[in-house]
Design an enzyme around this catalytic site. Sequence first.
Site, PDB file in Angstrom:
ATOM      1  N   GLU A  65      55.990  91.575  45.622  1.00 26.20           N
ATOM      2  CA  GLU A  65      56.479  91.842  44.261  1.00 26.20           C
ATOM      3  C   GLU A  65      57.855  92.474  44.349  1.00 26.20           C
ATOM      4  OE1 GLU A  65      55.532  91.107  40.995  1.00 26.20           O
ATOM      5  OE2 GLU A  65      57.425  92.133  40.714  1.00 26.20           O
ATOM      6  N   LEU A 149      51.602  82.402  40.583  1.00 25.55           N
ATOM      7  CA  LEU A 149      50.870  82.435  39.317  1.00 25.55           C
ATOM      8  C   LEU A 149      51.774  82.954  38.207  1.00 25.55           C
ATOM      9  CD1 LEU A 149      47.509  83.863  40.716  1.00 25.55           C
ATOM     10  CD2 LEU A 149      48.363  81.529  40.748  1.00 25.55           C
ATOM     11  N   ASP A 152      58.268  83.494  36.759  1.00 25.98           N
ATOM     12  CA  ASP A 152      59.274  83.534  35.694  1.00 25.98           C
ATOM     13  C   ASP A 152      59.852  82.130  35.494  1.00 25.98           C
ATOM     14  OD1 ASP A 152      58.928  86.282  35.439  1.00 25.98           O
ATOM     15  OD2 ASP A 152      60.319  86.680  37.080  1.00 25.98           O
ATOM     16  N   THR A 227      44.726  87.094  36.747  1.00 23.63           N
ATOM     17  CA  THR A 227      45.938  87.919  36.657  1.00 23.63           C
ATOM     18  C   THR A 227      46.153  88.399  35.230  1.00 23.63           C
ATOM     19  OG1 THR A 227      47.502  86.144  36.167  1.00 23.63           O
ATOM     20  CG2 THR A 227      47.061  86.591  38.498  1.00 23.63           C
ATOM     21  N   GLU A 229      48.867  88.241  33.515  1.00 26.47           N
ATOM     22  CA  GLU A 229      49.594  87.235  32.731  1.00 26.47           C
ATOM     23  C   GLU A 229      48.633  86.117  32.293  1.00 26.47           C
ATOM     24  OE1 GLU A 229      52.681  87.989  31.984  1.00 26.47           O
ATOM     25  OE2 GLU A 229      53.009  86.154  30.841  1.00 26.47           O
TER      26      GLU A 229
HETATM   27  N1  SAM Z   1      51.526  86.706  39.012  1.00 26.37           N
HETATM   28  C1  SAM Z   1      51.437  87.805  38.050  1.00 26.37           C
HETATM   29  C2  SAM Z   1      50.508  87.454  36.911  1.00 26.37           C
HETATM   30  O1  SAM Z   1      50.118  86.264  36.830  1.00 26.37           O
HETATM   31  O2  SAM Z   1      50.162  88.352  36.134  1.00 26.37           O
HETATM   32  C3  SAM Z   1      52.815  88.218  37.510  1.00 26.37           C
HETATM   33  C4  SAM Z   1      53.527  87.165  36.711  1.00 26.37           C
HETATM   34  S1  SAM Z   1      55.148  87.744  36.147  1.00 26.37           S
HETATM   35  C5  SAM Z   1      55.542  86.704  34.827  1.00 26.37           C
HETATM   36  C6  SAM Z   1      56.202  87.148  37.465  1.00 26.37           C
HETATM   37  C7  SAM Z   1      56.325  88.176  38.581  1.00 26.37           C
HETATM   38  O3  SAM Z   1      57.075  87.646  39.664  1.00 26.37           O
HETATM   39  C8  SAM Z   1      57.022  89.450  38.126  1.00 26.37           C
HETATM   40  O4  SAM Z   1      56.181  90.535  38.407  1.00 26.37           O
HETATM   41  C9  SAM Z   1      58.294  89.465  38.960  1.00 26.37           C
HETATM   42  O5  SAM Z   1      58.713  90.767  39.256  1.00 26.37           O
HETATM   43  C10 SAM Z   1      57.875  88.700  40.187  1.00 26.37           C
HETATM   44  N2  SAM Z   1      59.001  88.079  40.917  1.00 26.37           N
HETATM   45  C11 SAM Z   1      59.992  87.348  40.389  1.00 26.37           C
HETATM   46  N3  SAM Z   1      60.849  86.951  41.351  1.00 26.37           N
HETATM   47  C12 SAM Z   1      60.366  87.453  42.528  1.00 26.37           C
HETATM   48  C13 SAM Z   1      60.809  87.411  43.872  1.00 26.37           C
HETATM   49  N4  SAM Z   1      61.923  86.751  44.217  1.00 26.37           N
HETATM   50  N5  SAM Z   1      60.073  88.046  44.818  1.00 26.37           N
HETATM   51  C14 SAM Z   1      58.953  88.716  44.486  1.00 26.37           C
HETATM   52  N6  SAM Z   1      58.485  88.800  43.218  1.00 26.37           N
HETATM   53  C15 SAM Z   1      59.182  88.183  42.251  1.00 26.37           C
END
Ligand code: SAM
Length: 253
Positions: A65, A149, A152, A227, A229
């Site tokens: 994360e 999952l 972004d 999750t 989300e």
């Molecule tokens: N997978 C989780 C869920 O389904 O609840 C979180 C989804 S959230 C929309 C996307 C997550 O990806 C965020 O917590 C963001 O900080 C993380 N993220 C985005 N780019 C990343 C990267 N390059 N490395 C690690 N984490 C990343």
Amino acid sequence: SDSHFPVPNCPSEVDYSFHYPYFFPKDAPPAPKPKVRFADVGCGFGGMLVSLSPLFPDTLMIGMELRDKAFLLLLFLSLSLSLFINYAEYFISFTRSAHQVTEYVKDRIQGLRATNPGQYNNISVVRTNSMKYIPNYFEKGQLLKMFFLFPDPHFKEKNHRRRVVSVQLLDEYAYVMEVGGIIYTVTDVEELGDWMKSCLEKHPLFEAVGEEEIKKDPVVKLLTSATEEGQKVARNEGQTFMAIYRRVASKED
Ligand code: SAM
């Protein structure tokens, strides 16, 4: 910037005994060390790891994360407001410990280990940028499952290079995955779902997993339910788009 967190130079530099002390007993005779086999990329609050842990109690899993508290606090507050009663517990611990989400996930795992002795010893989390540092954490062929999952979406075309699934990054994911290993992706954004599927479809080292196998796989139903989300999308009765692909052999494998 990435300067806020340490980056290992190579996988052997990562001290996994710190993450999974139960699996690295101090007085153990010399033997091959267990390795992380599942990675949840962009794990957010860690709901997938927590659900997977009891299903595969002998498999080490890690969440990766990147973002810090500011973004996640907003995400978290919106989740809390949308369902305050169910999230009250997270809210209290989050406001008390207002620090990075990886710290929050660590605390969540420590709490689960303390209240369920003998369980949740196989999950942990690192703060890192998975788009840059996957090969710093995993050796060739190490991973059996990778999860993406609700990543972004980065809607604008000029930002597509920031998507965590791309044909270029799939080269790295293929490198760290064992032949036969599975990549699971899910999103509620149709355009991103099409994008992830087309990247996987184009890549010579991945092939789609068949419908029958998907139906039998106990992990699949967790993609949309485990999750934070996924739960938000389910509450809003939103549609989800999955792409599940297997790492196939290359001439070099
Ligand atoms: N997978 C989780 C869920 O389904 O609840 C979180 C989804 S959230 C929309 C996307 C997550 O990806 C965020 O917590 C963001 O900080 C993380 N993220 C985005 N780019 C990343 C990267 N390059 N490395 C690690 N984490 C990343």
